[in-house]
Design a protein around this motif. Structure first.
Motif, PDB file in Angstrom:
ATOM      1  N   UNK A 199       0.878  -1.180   0.000  1.00 19.07           N
ATOM      2  CA  UNK A 199       0.000   0.000   0.000  1.00 19.07           C
ATOM      3  C   UNK A 199       0.913   1.226   0.000  1.00 19.07           C
ATOM      4  N   UNK A 200       0.691   2.115  -0.956  1.00 17.40           N
ATOM      5  CA  UNK A 200       1.542   3.293  -1.094  1.00 17.40           C
ATOM      6  C   UNK A 200       2.875   2.917  -1.707  1.00 17.40           C
ATOM      7  N   UNK A 201       3.883   3.808  -1.622  1.00 20.43           N
ATOM      8  CA  UNK A 201       3.842   5.102  -0.950  1.00 20.43           C
ATOM      9  C   UNK A 201       3.098   6.142  -1.787  1.00 20.43           C
ATOM     10  N   UNK A 202       2.845   7.278  -1.130  1.00 20.54           N
ATOM     11  CA  UNK A 202       2.136   8.347  -1.818  1.00 20.54           C
ATOM     12  C   UNK A 202       3.112   9.477  -2.127  1.00 20.54           C
ATOM     13  N   UNK A 203       2.673  10.314  -3.073  1.00 19.63           N
ATOM     14  CA  UNK A 203       3.518  11.443  -3.467  1.00 19.63           C
ATOM     15  C   UNK A 203       3.293  12.601  -2.512  1.00 19.63           C
ATOM     16  N   UNK A 204       4.302  13.421  -2.360  1.00 22.33           N
ATOM     17  CA  UNK A 204       4.149  14.607  -1.528  1.00 22.33           C
ATOM     18  C   UNK A 204       5.494  15.116  -1.097  1.00 22.33           C
ATOM     19  N   UNK A 205       5.435  16.015  -0.114  1.00 24.36           N
ATOM     20  CA  UNK A 205       6.653  16.572   0.424  1.00 24.36           C
ATOM     21  C   UNK A 205       7.252  15.535   1.362  1.00 24.36           C
ATOM     22  N   UNK A 206       8.532  15.250   1.222  1.00 22.07           N
ATOM     23  CA  UNK A 206       9.154  14.225   2.067  1.00 22.07           C
ATOM     24  C   UNK A 206       9.980  14.888   3.170  1.00 22.07           C
ATOM     25  N   UNK A 207      10.155  14.128   4.255  1.00 22.18           N
ATOM     26  CA  UNK A 207      10.868  14.678   5.403  1.00 22.18           C
ATOM     27  C   UNK A 207      12.287  15.100   5.018  1.00 22.18           C
ATOM     28  N   UNK A 208      12.869  14.416   4.016  1.00 21.08           N
ATOM     29  CA  UNK A 208      14.246  14.700   3.619  1.00 21.08           C
ATOM     30  C   UNK A 208      14.357  15.975   2.790  1.00 21.08           C
ATOM     31  N   UNK A 209      13.205  16.609   2.483  1.00 20.05           N
ATOM     32  CA  UNK A 209      13.244  17.849   1.710  1.00 20.05           C
ATOM     33  C   UNK A 209      12.884  17.635   0.251  1.00 20.05           C
ATOM     34  N   UNK A 210      12.972  16.392  -0.234  1.00 21.12           N
ATOM     35  CA  UNK A 210      12.606  16.124  -1.628  1.00 21.12           C
ATOM     36  C   UNK A 210      11.088  16.046  -1.758  1.00 21.12           C
ATOM     37  N   UNK A 211      10.613  16.205  -2.987  1.00 21.27           N
ATOM     38  CA  UNK A 211       9.194  16.035  -3.305  1.00 21.27           C
ATOM     39  C   UNK A 211       9.079  14.778  -4.138  1.00 21.27           C
ATOM     40  N   UNK A 212       8.020  14.026  -3.958  1.00 24.48           N
ATOM     41  CA  UNK A 212       7.806  12.875  -4.837  1.00 24.48           C
ATOM     42  C   UNK A 212       7.247  11.690  -4.096  1.00 24.48           C
ATOM     43  N   UNK A 213       7.307  10.527  -4.737  1.00 26.47           N
ATOM     44  CA  UNK A 213       6.784   9.313  -4.121  1.00 26.47           C
ATOM     45  C   UNK A 213       7.682   8.902  -2.964  1.00 26.47           C
ATOM     46  N   UNK A 214       7.085   8.565  -1.851  1.00 32.10           N
ATOM     47  CA  UNK A 214       7.903   8.154  -0.715  1.00 32.10           C
ATOM     48  C   UNK A 214       7.213   8.282   0.633  1.00 32.10           C
ATOM     49  N   UNK A 215       6.109   9.036   0.658  1.00 33.64           N
ATOM     50  CA  UNK A 215       5.392   9.177   1.941  1.00 33.64           C
ATOM     51  C   UNK A 215       4.613   7.912   2.253  1.00 33.64           C
ATOM     52  N   UNK A 216       4.662   7.500   3.498  1.00 29.78           N
ATOM     53  CA  UNK A 216       3.821   6.366   3.883  1.00 29.78           C
ATOM     54  C   UNK A 216       2.352   6.789   3.792  1.00 29.78           C
ATOM     55  N   UNK A 217       1.494   5.894   3.318  1.00 27.11           N
ATOM     56  CA  UNK A 217       0.063   6.197   3.248  1.00 27.11           C
ATOM     57  C   UNK A 217      -0.460   6.503   4.650  1.00 27.11           C
ATOM     58  N   UNK A 218      -1.533   7.258   4.701  1.00 21.87           N
ATOM     59  CA  UNK A 218      -2.146   7.601   5.997  1.00 21.87           C
ATOM     60  C   UNK A 218      -2.540   6.344   6.756  1.00 21.87           C
ATOM     61  N   UNK A 219      -2.444   6.386   8.094  1.00 22.99           N
ATOM     62  CA  UNK A 219      -2.842   5.219   8.880  1.00 22.99           C
ATOM     63  C   UNK A 219      -4.223   4.677   8.516  1.00 22.99           C
TER      64      UNK A 219
END
Ligand code: CTP
Length: 401
Positions: A147-167
């Motif tokens: 499931x996921x990952x989703x696109x968005x702003x990442x903690x590392x400063x990059x933008x793109x796919x890598x965010x864990x899907x919402x709980x």
């Protein structure tokens, strides 16, 4: 939904901070949850908070005699109905793909025979790296669900796919792996949310429906293996896992979308709050204040919208059609009249005068009103629970035919 035993494996990424919320969501759905962490995960989320939310001791160490004494790692692997890996780092996915077992989490993942769901979370470049993608392909080929990952702003400063899907989305995907596929092969059409009837280029007439009930229904149908079309009105909710979504705004657009999906659908649930009236002439420009003299009143002329539920019920065939009824008084009598007028198989009635149920909140207290005159009152339940009860009834109704 039946309660299950879910083993949550947490690996060391920033998204581990979402783990307690995920545990709470799974517990709220009635599941028993145990947590195990990699050594790196402990740097992002504390075992103590996981213990507090899960109500179970947390496993971290393969070689700790105390921990192993309580439930050994093979016992833990056998205990689970589902192992959920969230977040799953690139490193843990690599270990899983190659069968490494040099710590508790990887050893349990190798030992378990339960289905596994992974929710990856990492930097976008780590995610798109051919090594990670090849590992995922290996895991998917072995039946591991993702499931996921989703696109968005990442903690590392990059933008793109890598965010864990919402709980909530991860929990839904987990539930999808646990439920028997009782609606397999059927198409289910669900409408949800309120409609917005345009007044001019920027304004509209709308209502308080959040869409939560309808989205829970669509998610439940998908969980039971149906192919689901969700016609969504005005709502900000994320699309449930495994659901085809069609966004609409006005009642007329909703009617079009419903009619387009109706032919192929075996079950239709109309949870949307459709506006009964729309402005006669929607201006395609913004209506300006200067058009009126100071203090002058303005009249908005409204015309009735077509009743979609009534229209499709008239050509029901052997479909099962469920309507909703939002009532502020005389709930049962009003719902019974609505059922007779619209000609559907079942009405789910809401008392919208209650503050703890219905609009905008996560819980609902509904009545099932049947054509036979029978009325079933359900207790206050999470909307996911109402959705499950509804499909239990729909399935029974279809079995009896
Ligand atoms: N509905 C519909 N098309 C409309 C109005 C309502 O399909 N134009 C459907 C809703 O999706 C719901 C059911 O009919 O499943 C009842 O909606 P509700 O708003 O409670 O009832 P109304 O028909 O609008 O009647 P009233 O306003 O008198 O309560």
């Amino acid at each position: 939904m039946e309660p299950h035993r879910i083993l949550l494996a947490i690996s060391g990424g920033i998204a581990a901070y979402k783990a307690p919320e995920l545990v709470r969501t799974l517990k709220r759905d009635g599941h028993e949850v145990r947590c195990m962490l990699t050594p790196e995960a402990e740097r992002f989320v504390s075992p103590l908070s996981l213990q507090a939310v899960s109500g179970e001791s947390v496993r971290r160490d393969l070689f700790d005699p105390g921990e192993e004494g309580e439930i050994d790692h093979i016992g833990l692997a056998d205990w689970a109905d589902l192992v959920l890996v969230a977040p799953a780092t690139a490193n843990l996915l690599a270990k899983m793909a190659h069968g490494l077992a040099n710590d508790l989490v990887s050893a349990v993942l190798l030992a378990t025979r339960a289905p596994i769901l992974v929710a990856p979370a990492m930097n976008v470049n780590m995610w798109s790296h051919p090594a990670t993608q090849a590992n995922l392909e290996t895991l998917r080929a072995r039946g591991v669900a993702t499931i996921g990952p989703e696109a968005g702003e990442l903690a590392c400063g990059w933008e793109g796919l890598g965010r864990m899907s919402d709980p909530a989305v991860v929990a839904e995907a987990a539930a999808g792996l646990l439920v028997p596929s009782s609606l397999e092969g059927l198409r289910v059409l669900v409408t949800a949310g309120g409609t917005a009837e345009p007044i001019d280029a920027v304004r509209s007439l709308t209502n308080r429906s959040s869409g939560k009930m309808g989205f829970a229904i669509a998610a439940e149908a998908a969980r039971r293996g149906a192919r689901v079309t969700l016609v969504a009105g005005v709502t900000s909710l994320p699309t449930p896992h495994g659901v085809d979504r069609v966004d609409v705004r006005s009642a007329l657009e909703m009617r079009e979308a419903v009619l387009a999906a109706f032919e192929d659908s075996a079950i239709v649930v109309k949870a949307a709050a459709v506006a009964d009236f729309r402005p006669v002439d929607a201006s395609d420009r913004k209506i300006k204040k200067e058009q009126l003299a100071e203090g002058e009143r303005m009249t908005l002329e409204l015309v009735q919208n077509p009743d979609i539920l009534q229209e499709i019920s008239a050509r029901k065939g052997d479909r099962t059609i469920v309507g909703f009824a939002a009532e502020s008084h005389d709930v049962v009598a009003a719902a019974q009249r609505k059922l007779a007028r619209k000609g559907c198989d079942l009405i789910v009635a809401n008392d919208i005068s209650r503050a703890d149920a219905g609009f905008e909140v996560d819980e609902n207290a509904v009545l099932f009103v049947w054509p036979s005159g029978e009325v079933e009152e359900l207790p206050l339940l999470p909307k996911t629970g109402v959705a499950a009860q509804l499909f239990d009834r729909i399935e029974k109704l279809r079995e009896r035919r």
